[in-house]
Design a protein around this motif. Sequence first.
Motif, short mmCIF file in Angstrom:
data_model
loop_
_atom_site.label_atom_id
_atom_site.label_comp_id
_atom_site.label_asym_id
_atom_site.label_seq_id
_atom_site.Cartn_x
_atom_site.Cartn_y
_atom_site.Cartn_z
N ILE A 122 0.88 -1.17 0.00
CA ILE A 122 0.00 0.00 0.00
C ILE A 122 0.92 1.22 0.00
O ILE A 122 1.94 1.23 0.69
CB ILE A 122 -0.99 0.00 1.19
CG1 ILE A 122 -2.05 1.10 1.00
CG2 ILE A 122 -0.27 0.11 2.53
CD1 ILE A 122 -3.23 1.01 1.96
N ASP A 123 0.55 2.20 -0.82
CA ASP A 123 1.35 3.41 -1.01
C ASP A 123 0.46 4.61 -0.73
O ASP A 123 -0.63 4.71 -1.30
CB ASP A 123 1.86 3.43 -2.47
CG ASP A 123 2.63 4.69 -2.82
OD1 ASP A 123 3.15 5.36 -1.91
OD2 ASP A 123 2.71 5.00 -4.03
N ILE A 124 0.90 5.49 0.15
CA ILE A 124 0.16 6.71 0.47
C ILE A 124 1.04 7.91 0.17
O ILE A 124 2.18 7.99 0.64
CB ILE A 124 -0.22 6.78 1.98
CG1 ILE A 124 -0.76 5.47 2.50
CG2 ILE A 124 -1.14 7.97 2.24
CD1 ILE A 124 -2.15 5.12 2.19
N ASP A 125 0.51 8.84 -0.61
CA ASP A 125 1.17 10.13 -0.86
C ASP A 125 0.43 11.19 -0.08
O ASP A 125 -0.81 11.17 0.00
CB ASP A 125 1.13 10.50 -2.35
CG ASP A 125 2.01 9.62 -3.21
OD1 ASP A 125 2.89 8.92 -2.66
OD2 ASP A 125 1.82 9.62 -4.43
N SER A 126 1.19 12.14 0.46
CA SER A 126 0.59 13.24 1.21
C SER A 126 1.11 14.58 0.71
O SER A 126 2.30 14.71 0.40
CB SER A 126 0.91 13.10 2.70
OG SER A 126 0.31 14.16 3.42
#
Length: 151
Positions: A122-126
């Motif tokens: 899982i990849d989260i960009d902020s």
Amino acid sequence: MNFQELRPQVEQILQDSNIDVKQRMTQVCELLEQNISYYDWVGFYFKNGNKEELKLKAFAGEPTDHEIIPFGKGICGQVAVSNQNFVVPDVKAQDNYIACSINVKAEIVIPLFVNGENVGQIDIDSHTADPFTAEDEEFLVWVNQKVAEIL
């Protein structure tokens, strides 16, 4: 909404066998992107067959040109090789960063294991600088464990 409130919703989505696995993962991405203010892009990448690359399977947020990521490239590609969580408080400080958007300031990538094998992440960009805490990491490990149960 906090992580404890999101857990039963994630479980409910993933347990809905009336919809296919990809759609359930997309709904989880949408739930997280819509309910955690600093999760601006959420996606699941998986190993692409026998190739040494990742392929985007489900996401929520702006479309990305990075649907295929070679192992070792960028944060996601590094996690595919290292099998370790990778929290990046400032993407500009990373030499091996693949920019998905000029607005991304931080990223977190958590590997997804099935029977001990790293099959995806899982990849989260902020768009917020340095937003991720140990709580994010713990929650996302849990999300991946739940996703692994339906794969």
